[in-house]
Motif scaffolding. Structure first.
Motif, PDB file in Angstrom:
ATOM      1  N   VAL A   6       0.890  -1.151   0.000  1.00  0.00           N
ATOM      2  CA  VAL A   6       0.000   0.000   0.000  1.00  0.00           C
ATOM      3  C   VAL A   6       0.935   1.209   0.000  1.00  0.00           C
ATOM      4  O   VAL A   6       1.658   1.434   0.963  1.00  0.00           O
ATOM      5  CB  VAL A   6      -0.914   0.019   1.246  1.00  0.00           C
ATOM      6  CG1 VAL A   6      -1.838   1.232   1.206  1.00  0.00           C
ATOM      7  CG2 VAL A   6      -1.709  -1.279   1.363  1.00  0.00           C
ATOM      8  N   LEU A   7       0.944   1.945  -1.090  1.00  0.00           N
ATOM      9  CA  LEU A   7       1.855   3.076  -1.252  1.00  0.00           C
ATOM     10  C   LEU A   7       1.046   4.367  -1.179  1.00  0.00           C
ATOM     11  O   LEU A   7       0.245   4.652  -2.066  1.00  0.00           O
ATOM     12  CB  LEU A   7       2.578   2.961  -2.600  1.00  0.00           C
ATOM     13  CG  LEU A   7       3.752   3.886  -2.843  1.00  0.00           C
ATOM     14  CD1 LEU A   7       4.880   3.619  -1.850  1.00  0.00           C
ATOM     15  CD2 LEU A   7       4.265   3.719  -4.268  1.00  0.00           C
ATOM     16  N   VAL A   8       1.250   5.141  -0.102  1.00  0.00           N
ATOM     17  CA  VAL A   8       0.415   6.310   0.175  1.00  0.00           C
ATOM     18  C   VAL A   8       1.257   7.580   0.238  1.00  0.00           C
ATOM     19  O   VAL A   8       2.261   7.626   0.948  1.00  0.00           O
ATOM     20  CB  VAL A   8      -0.318   6.152   1.534  1.00  0.00           C
ATOM     21  CG1 VAL A   8      -1.235   7.349   1.801  1.00  0.00           C
ATOM     22  CG2 VAL A   8      -1.098   4.849   1.592  1.00  0.00           C
ATOM     23  N   ARG A   9       0.812   8.588  -0.481  1.00  0.00           N
ATOM     24  CA  ARG A   9       1.382   9.928  -0.298  1.00  0.00           C
ATOM     25  C   ARG A   9       0.550  10.620   0.771  1.00  0.00           C
ATOM     26  O   ARG A   9      -0.683  10.488   0.799  1.00  0.00           O
ATOM     27  CB  ARG A   9       1.323  10.732  -1.597  1.00  0.00           C
ATOM     28  CG  ARG A   9       1.923  12.122  -1.405  1.00  0.00           C
ATOM     29  CD  ARG A   9       1.905  12.937  -2.663  1.00  0.00           C
ATOM     30  NE  ARG A   9       2.379  14.295  -2.373  1.00  0.00           N
ATOM     31  CZ  ARG A   9       2.132  15.327  -3.151  1.00  0.00           C
ATOM     32  NH1 ARG A   9       1.465  15.190  -4.281  1.00  0.00           N
ATOM     33  NH2 ARG A   9       2.586  16.523  -2.804  1.00  0.00           N
ATOM     34  N   LYS A  36      -9.175  10.077   6.676  1.00  0.00           N
ATOM     35  CA  LYS A  36     -10.231   9.215   7.224  1.00  0.00           C
ATOM     36  C   LYS A  36     -10.933   8.446   6.108  1.00  0.00           C
ATOM     37  O   LYS A  36     -11.224   7.258   6.246  1.00  0.00           O
ATOM     38  CB  LYS A  36     -11.222  10.041   8.032  1.00  0.00           C
ATOM     39  CG  LYS A  36     -10.621  10.579   9.321  1.00  0.00           C
ATOM     40  CD  LYS A  36     -11.613  11.495  10.036  1.00  0.00           C
ATOM     41  CE  LYS A  36     -10.981  12.129  11.261  1.00  0.00           C
ATOM     42  NZ  LYS A  36     -11.881  13.097  11.917  1.00  0.00           N
ATOM     43  N   ALA A  37     -11.208   9.127   4.993  1.00  0.00           N
ATOM     44  CA  ALA A  37     -11.852   8.473   3.848  1.00  0.00           C
ATOM     45  C   ALA A  37     -10.951   7.372   3.279  1.00  0.00           C
ATOM     46  O   ALA A  37     -11.428   6.284   2.940  1.00  0.00           O
ATOM     47  CB  ALA A  37     -12.204   9.493   2.773  1.00  0.00           C
ATOM     48  N   LEU A  38      -9.663   7.645   3.187  1.00  0.00           N
ATOM     49  CA  LEU A  38      -8.727   6.623   2.693  1.00  0.00           C
ATOM     50  C   LEU A  38      -8.683   5.430   3.641  1.00  0.00           C
ATOM     51  O   LEU A  38      -8.615   4.277   3.198  1.00  0.00           O
ATOM     52  CB  LEU A  38      -7.330   7.210   2.521  1.00  0.00           C
ATOM     53  CG  LEU A  38      -7.137   8.120   1.317  1.00  0.00           C
ATOM     54  CD1 LEU A  38      -5.785   8.835   1.400  1.00  0.00           C
ATOM     55  CD2 LEU A  38      -7.249   7.334   0.019  1.00  0.00           C
ATOM     56  N   GLY A  39      -8.727   5.687   4.936  1.00  0.00           N
ATOM     57  CA  GLY A  39      -8.747   4.602   5.908  1.00  0.00           C
ATOM     58  C   GLY A  39      -9.970   3.706   5.745  1.00  0.00           C
ATOM     59  O   GLY A  39      -9.857   2.478   5.774  1.00  0.00           O
ATOM     60  N   LEU A  42      -9.430   1.629   2.576  1.00  0.00           N
ATOM     61  CA  LEU A  42      -8.500   0.515   2.807  1.00  0.00           C
ATOM     62  C   LEU A  42      -9.188  -0.617   3.560  1.00  0.00           C
ATOM     63  O   LEU A  42      -9.027  -1.797   3.216  1.00  0.00           O
ATOM     64  CB  LEU A  42      -7.259   0.989   3.572  1.00  0.00           C
ATOM     65  CG  LEU A  42      -6.293   1.884   2.808  1.00  0.00           C
ATOM     66  CD1 LEU A  42      -5.229   2.452   3.753  1.00  0.00           C
ATOM     67  CD2 LEU A  42      -5.646   1.135   1.650  1.00  0.00           C
ATOM     68  N   GLN A  43      -9.957  -0.266   4.583  1.00  0.00           N
ATOM     69  CA  GLN A  43     -10.697  -1.281   5.348  1.00  0.00           C
ATOM     70  C   GLN A  43     -11.657  -2.034   4.433  1.00  0.00           C
ATOM     71  O   GLN A  43     -11.719  -3.271   4.461  1.00  0.00           O
ATOM     72  CB  GLN A  43     -11.481  -0.620   6.492  1.00  0.00           C
ATOM     73  CG  GLN A  43     -10.626  -0.029   7.576  1.00  0.00           C
ATOM     74  CD  GLN A  43     -10.063  -1.070   8.519  1.00  0.00           C
ATOM     75  OE1 GLN A  43     -10.581  -2.168   8.645  1.00  0.00           O
ATOM     76  NE2 GLN A  43      -8.971  -0.721   9.174  1.00  0.00           N
ATOM     77  N   ALA A  44     -12.413  -1.311   3.621  1.00  0.00           N
ATOM     78  CA  ALA A  44     -13.388  -1.942   2.721  1.00  0.00           C
ATOM     79  C   ALA A  44     -12.715  -2.852   1.702  1.00  0.00           C
ATOM     80  O   ALA A  44     -13.281  -3.881   1.312  1.00  0.00           O
ATOM     81  CB  ALA A  44     -14.211  -0.863   2.000  1.00  0.00           C
ATOM     82  N   LEU A  69      -5.472   2.554  11.370  1.00  0.00           N
ATOM     83  CA  LEU A  69      -4.884   1.221  11.363  1.00  0.00           C
ATOM     84  C   LEU A  69      -4.603   0.772  12.796  1.00  0.00           C
ATOM     85  O   LEU A  69      -4.340   1.590  13.673  1.00  0.00           O
ATOM     86  CB  LEU A  69      -3.589   1.224  10.551  1.00  0.00           C
ATOM     87  CG  LEU A  69      -3.708   1.748   9.124  1.00  0.00           C
ATOM     88  CD1 LEU A  69      -2.333   1.895   8.493  1.00  0.00           C
ATOM     89  CD2 LEU A  69      -4.597   0.830   8.308  1.00  0.00           C
ATOM     90  N   ALA A  70      -4.614  -0.506  13.016  1.00  0.00           N
ATOM     91  CA  ALA A  70      -4.396  -1.043  14.361  1.00  0.00           C
ATOM     92  C   ALA A  70      -2.929  -1.336  14.630  1.00  0.00           C
ATOM     93  O   ALA A  70      -2.606  -2.016  15.594  1.00  0.00           O
ATOM     94  CB  ALA A  70      -5.233  -2.301  14.547  1.00  0.00           C
ATOM     95  N   ILE A  71      -2.048  -0.829  13.797  1.00  0.00           N
ATOM     96  CA  ILE A  71      -0.621  -1.113  13.931  1.00  0.00           C
ATOM     97  C   ILE A  71       0.153   0.202  14.027  1.00  0.00           C
ATOM     98  O   ILE A  71      -0.149   1.149  13.306  1.00  0.00           O
ATOM     99  CB  ILE A  71      -0.121  -1.978  12.747  1.00  0.00           C
ATOM    100  CG1 ILE A  71       1.340  -2.326  12.910  1.00  0.00           C
ATOM    101  CG2 ILE A  71      -0.393  -1.318  11.432  1.00  0.00           C
ATOM    102  CD1 ILE A  71       1.838  -3.345  11.912  1.00  0.00           C
TER     103      ILE A  71
END
Length: 163
Positions: A6-9, A36-39, A42-44, A69-71
């Motif tokens: 997962v490569l995020v700017r 928050k929307a990206l999170g 990613l979850q979905a 994320l939980a990490i």
């Protein structure tokens, strides 16, 4: 075996006040909403990393926290304004099966183009705007075996696609 990336700017940041160091710039309101929307996206998608490598800059740390994320991330000063080859070297040292790397342009855009076998059909992939997120799969058993041009794109999104 397969490895997932997962490569995020980082999302939109605030240019802050005069004299504020670039490294210390926080997110702006739009950026917080985008993270928050990206999170949620990613979850979905089930794109949950077991390792997070994050630039030490405030805006990347805030982006990471708002993804939900939980990490806990590994914060790396070496990812702050890193070039593509530096990010690739960090990624080749990863140990997770699903790794999220969160960093800055222009290096992250160059890395994204370099590691995939073919770009996605998205008009914003080449400039990798704030919040751009690539999901890619690599048919390798260890990140040390990661080579340019071998990633298979699973998805690519920018925050505007989600709102």
């Amino acid at each position: 075996m397969t490895r997932h990336l997962v490569l995020v700017r980082h999302v939109k940041s605030d240019w802050g006040s005069a004299g504020q160091r670039d490294h210390d710039r926080p997110l702006n309101v739009r950026g917080r909403a985008a993270a928050k929307a990206l999170g949620r996206w990613l979850q979905a998608r089930g794109a949950i990393p077991d390792e997070v490598l994050c630039s030490s800059a405030r805006r990347t740390q805030e982006t990471c926290a708002l993804l939900g994320l939980a990490i806990a991330p590994t914060l790396l000063k070496s990812l702050y304004l890193a070039e593509a080859h530096e990010m690739l070297a960090v990624l080749q040292g990863a140990t997770g099966k699903a790794v999220l790397l969160l960093a800055h342009n222009p290096g992250i855009a160059e890395l994204a183009e370099e590691i995939v076998s073919a770009p996605p059909e998205h008009e914003r992939f080449s400039d990798y705007p704030t919040g751009a997120t690539l999901l890619a799969r690599f048919d390798i058993t260890d990140w040390r075996d990661l080579r340019p041009g071998t990633g298979q794109i699973e998805d690519f999104v920018i925050p505007r696609d989600l709102t």
